[in-house]
Design an enzyme around this catalytic site. Sequence first.
Site, PDB file in Angstrom:
ATOM      1  N   SER A   1      16.413 -82.421  72.387  1.00  0.00           N
ATOM      2  CA  SER A   1      15.858 -83.335  73.388  1.00  0.00           C
ATOM      3  C   SER A   1      14.490 -82.780  73.789  1.00  0.00           C
ATOM      4  CB  SER A   1      16.762 -83.371  74.616  1.00  0.00           C
ATOM      5  OG  SER A   1      16.063 -83.902  75.734  1.00  0.00           O
TER       6      SER A   1
ATOM      7  N   TYR B   1      20.678 -78.239  81.170  1.00  0.00           N
ATOM      8  CA  TYR B   1      20.510 -79.096  79.975  1.00  0.00           C
ATOM      9  C   TYR B   1      19.226 -78.708  79.237  1.00  0.00           C
ATOM     10  CZ  TYR B   1      20.177 -83.365  77.142  1.00  0.00           C
ATOM     11  OH  TYR B   1      20.078 -84.266  76.106  1.00  0.00           O
TER      12      TYR B   1
END
Length: 249
Positions: free
Chosen positions: A146, A159
């Site tokens: 990501s 994350y």
Amino acid sequence: MSSLEPGGRVALVTGGSRGIGRAIAVRLAQDHEAVLFTYRVDAEAARTVVQEVEASNGRAEAFCCDLAQSDNAIELVRYALHTFGRLDTVVNNAGIAHRRSLLEMELADWHDTMNTNLTASFLIMQSAARAMVAAGRGGSIVNIGSPAGSQGGVTGAHYAASKGGLIGMSATAAKELAPYGIRVNIVEPVFVETDMVRTLLEDDPTLVLKSPMGRRGTPGEVADVVAFLSSPAASYVSGARVSVSGGGG
Ligand code: NDP
């Protein structure tokens, strides 16, 4: 169920019963790879994926496991090799994005996210690479990252750290494994229509999760890129980070 053809390729996809992983599992099966994919709870969803693949004369099998448990990640690769006899493609797709601010984050949030998004990917990549090196046929590993891993993001430091860890880990693995013909790449989706994005929006409707193209991506658009990276057409592509973001990565 169609059997594995002699010389037929085998792919392992984590988190294959829904979202981006589902699209990847189905897409790789279309490319004539036998696919082993994981799911945690929804056996019915997993069965549907197997049926969809088999309806097109492909081969898929579902493996139930929680990858936050380290032993399961290692057992998964062992099972793939035992069942199919070889492993050519690995896609570390399974991931969680439980939104937490730095100030409210508990240590358990950190560990859950790191175990699922990073440690499982490491263990699967290491076990698979050992088998690929021993087999001497090369291989492809794609880790789903990501842009949060390099730029930060709305889901939280845990994350971002897990996806940032994937970047350094994959770049290093690409260098170490290149002499064995094993390629390692990262695909970074953004704004793709899945449960992950839907949940983030439900929790905070003010979030803007649309690309400059004015829409969200589809899981199939990510799967197409993974399929390319896993194919011989990408034989000189390793150590790459490919953004699939509609211009928003
Ligand atoms: P979803 O939430 O729709 O799906 C997540 C998948 O991960 C599910 O298949 C789930 O399995 C699996 N999974 C989660 N935790 C575990 C665990 N402990 N053990 C085994 N499997 C687990 O998300 P997406 O499809 O959107 O995300 C796929 C990947 O893409 C993730 O790595 C995510 O970080 C990344 N990504 C997605 C973006 C997007 O826009 N959608 C943007 C950037 C990155 P189960 O069904 O069993 O729960």
